[in-house]
Design a protein around this motif. Sequence first.
Motif, PDB file in Angstrom:
ATOM      1  N   GLU A  61       6.865  62.234  74.191  1.00  0.00           N
ATOM      2  CA  GLU A  61       7.346  61.787  75.492  1.00  0.00           C
ATOM      3  C   GLU A  61       6.301  62.144  76.524  1.00  0.00           C
ATOM      4  N   ALA A  62       6.005  61.188  77.421  1.00  0.00           N
ATOM      5  CA  ALA A  62       4.969  61.411  78.431  1.00  0.00           C
ATOM      6  C   ALA A  62       5.187  60.479  79.617  1.00  0.00           C
ATOM      7  N   PRO A  63       4.604  60.797  80.773  1.00  0.00           N
ATOM      8  CA  PRO A  63       4.812  59.972  81.957  1.00  0.00           C
ATOM      9  C   PRO A  63       3.987  58.692  82.007  1.00  0.00           C
ATOM     10  N   THR A  64       2.976  58.571  81.156  1.00  0.00           N
ATOM     11  CA  THR A  64       2.129  57.372  81.183  1.00  0.00           C
ATOM     12  C   THR A  64       1.759  56.952  79.769  1.00  0.00           C
ATOM     13  N   SER A  65       1.375  55.699  79.626  1.00  0.00           N
ATOM     14  CA  SER A  65       0.902  55.231  78.322  1.00  0.00           C
ATOM     15  C   SER A  65      -0.426  55.908  77.978  1.00  0.00           C
ATOM     16  N   GLN A  66      -1.224  56.239  78.986  1.00  0.00           N
ATOM     17  CA  GLN A  66      -2.481  56.942  78.732  1.00  0.00           C
ATOM     18  C   GLN A  66      -2.223  58.322  78.126  1.00  0.00           C
ATOM     19  N   ALA A  67      -1.172  58.998  78.576  1.00  0.00           N
ATOM     20  CA  ALA A  67      -0.828  60.303  78.012  1.00  0.00           C
ATOM     21  C   ALA A  67      -0.360  60.157  76.570  1.00  0.00           C
ATOM     22  N   ILE A  68       0.360  59.072  76.268  1.00  0.00           N
ATOM     23  CA  ILE A  68       0.773  58.809  74.881  1.00  0.00           C
ATOM     24  C   ILE A  68      -0.465  58.628  74.007  1.00  0.00           C
ATOM     25  N   VAL A  69      -1.419  57.850  74.478  1.00  0.00           N
ATOM     26  CA  VAL A  69      -2.656  57.620  73.725  1.00  0.00           C
ATOM     27  C   VAL A  69      -3.415  58.927  73.535  1.00  0.00           C
ATOM     28  N   ALA A  70      -3.461  59.757  74.569  1.00  0.00           N
ATOM     29  CA  ALA A  70      -4.147  61.047  74.467  1.00  0.00           C
ATOM     30  C   ALA A  70      -3.481  61.937  73.424  1.00  0.00           C
ATOM     31  N   GLN A  71      -2.147  61.963  73.414  1.00  0.00           N
ATOM     32  CA  GLN A  71      -1.428  62.759  72.411  1.00  0.00           C
ATOM     33  C   GLN A  71      -1.682  62.213  71.003  1.00  0.00           C
ATOM     34  N   LEU A  72      -1.687  60.880  70.863  1.00  0.00           N
ATOM     35  CA  LEU A  72      -1.972  60.266  69.569  1.00  0.00           C
ATOM     36  C   LEU A  72      -3.371  60.664  69.101  1.00  0.00           C
ATOM     37  N   THR A  73      -4.331  60.654  70.008  1.00  0.00           N
ATOM     38  CA  THR A  73      -5.692  61.063  69.671  1.00  0.00           C
ATOM     39  C   THR A  73      -5.721  62.522  69.224  1.00  0.00           C
ATOM     40  N   CYS A  74      -4.999  63.384  69.939  1.00  0.00           N
ATOM     41  CA  CYS A  74      -4.921  64.797  69.545  1.00  0.00           C
ATOM     42  C   CYS A  74      -4.322  64.958  68.151  1.00  0.00           C
ATOM     43  N   LEU A  75      -3.270  64.189  67.870  1.00  0.00           N
ATOM     44  CA  LEU A  75      -2.659  64.250  66.540  1.00  0.00           C
ATOM     45  C   LEU A  75      -3.668  63.849  65.472  1.00  0.00           C
ATOM     46  N   HIS A  76      -4.430  62.794  65.722  1.00  0.00           N
ATOM     47  CA  HIS A  76      -5.463  62.342  64.795  1.00  0.00           C
ATOM     48  C   HIS A  76      -6.481  63.432  64.512  1.00  0.00           C
ATOM     49  N   GLN A  77      -6.801  64.213  65.525  1.00  0.00           N
ATOM     50  CA  GLN A  77      -7.881  65.186  65.415  1.00  0.00           C
ATOM     51  C   GLN A  77      -7.448  66.545  64.885  1.00  0.00           C
ATOM     52  N   LEU A  78      -6.150  66.727  64.643  1.00  0.00           N
ATOM     53  CA  LEU A  78      -5.703  68.000  64.093  1.00  0.00           C
ATOM     54  C   LEU A  78      -6.287  68.206  62.701  1.00  0.00           C
ATOM     55  N   GLU A  79      -6.768  69.411  62.450  1.00  0.00           N
ATOM     56  CA  GLU A  79      -7.295  69.735  61.131  1.00  0.00           C
ATOM     57  C   GLU A  79      -6.177  69.599  60.096  1.00  0.00           C
ATOM     58  N   GLY A  80      -6.433  68.833  59.049  1.00  0.00           N
ATOM     59  CA  GLY A  80      -5.445  68.615  57.998  1.00  0.00           C
ATOM     60  C   GLY A  80      -4.721  67.288  58.106  1.00  0.00           C
ATOM     61  N   VAL A  81      -4.877  66.582  59.232  1.00  0.00           N
ATOM     62  CA  VAL A  81      -4.220  65.285  59.408  1.00  0.00           C
ATOM     63  C   VAL A  81      -5.097  64.189  58.817  1.00  0.00           C
ATOM     64  N   ILE A  82      -4.495  63.366  57.960  1.00  0.00           N
ATOM     65  CA  ILE A  82      -5.190  62.223  57.376  1.00  0.00           C
ATOM     66  C   ILE A  82      -5.110  61.034  58.319  1.00  0.00           C
ATOM     67  N   SER A  83      -3.908  60.782  58.854  1.00  0.00           N
ATOM     68  CA  SER A  83      -3.728  59.670  59.789  1.00  0.00           C
ATOM     69  C   SER A  83      -2.536  59.936  60.695  1.00  0.00           C
ATOM     70  N   ALA A  84      -2.570  59.288  61.853  1.00  0.00           N
ATOM     71  CA  ALA A  84      -1.458  59.307  62.803  1.00  0.00           C
ATOM     72  C   ALA A  84      -1.334  57.884  63.327  1.00  0.00           C
ATOM     73  N   THR A  85      -0.204  57.259  63.060  1.00  0.00           N
ATOM     74  CA  THR A  85      -0.031  55.846  63.375  1.00  0.00           C
ATOM     75  C   THR A  85       1.119  55.646  64.357  1.00  0.00           C
ATOM     76  N   LEU A  86       0.833  54.927  65.430  1.00  0.00           N
ATOM     77  CA  LEU A  86       1.861  54.587  66.400  1.00  0.00           C
ATOM     78  C   LEU A  86       2.784  53.552  65.770  1.00  0.00           C
ATOM     79  N   VAL A  87       4.061  53.871  65.697  1.00  0.00           N
ATOM     80  CA  VAL A  87       5.044  52.976  65.098  1.00  0.00           C
ATOM     81  C   VAL A  87       5.858  52.265  66.173  1.00  0.00           C
ATOM     82  N   TYR A  88       6.111  52.964  67.269  1.00  0.00           N
ATOM     83  CA  TYR A  88       6.998  52.436  68.299  1.00  0.00           C
ATOM     84  C   TYR A  88       6.641  53.078  69.629  1.00  0.00           C
ATOM     85  N   GLN A  89       6.719  52.290  70.704  1.00  0.00           N
ATOM     86  CA  GLN A  89       6.547  52.847  72.042  1.00  0.00           C
ATOM     87  C   GLN A  89       7.475  52.120  73.002  1.00  0.00           C
ATOM     88  N   HIS A  90       8.127  52.869  73.859  1.00  0.00           N
ATOM     89  CA  HIS A  90       9.076  52.311  74.815  1.00  0.00           C
ATOM     90  C   HIS A  90       8.874  53.025  76.143  1.00  0.00           C
TER      91      HIS A  90
END
Length: 108
Positions: A61-90
């Motif tokens: 949950e975030a106030p902007t779509s840019q913040a959602i993208v930033a969080q998705l990028t952070c998830l991608h970059q976590l050590e041990g993460v193979i992938s992080a895929t956006l499934v839904y956004q509202h």
Amino acid sequence: MPARRSIPIQPVASDDEWHIAGIMVYAHPAALERVRIAIAAMTGTEIHAATETGKLVVTVEAPTSQAIVAQLTCLHQLEGVISATLVYQHNEDAAAMYEEIGDVSHAS
């Protein structure tokens, strides 16, 4: 593991939008606990389900779509993460997030 900075999410004015995203995260099973801890430490994230094979259902949950993208990028970059895929956004007006929803029962 180096400390990860969270993305601060500030309160928003009632005329602003609020965004909610569903993300599927796939982590190496050996790193699953470390990934869970890192996700739990991120602002605005919640893990709803996880399997022993490394699949996690996460909402952000975030106030902007840019913040959602930033969080998705952070998830991608976590050590041990193979992938992080956006499934839904509202998104909705932030004011709608504070509206009370009545309990409507269809039972007779």
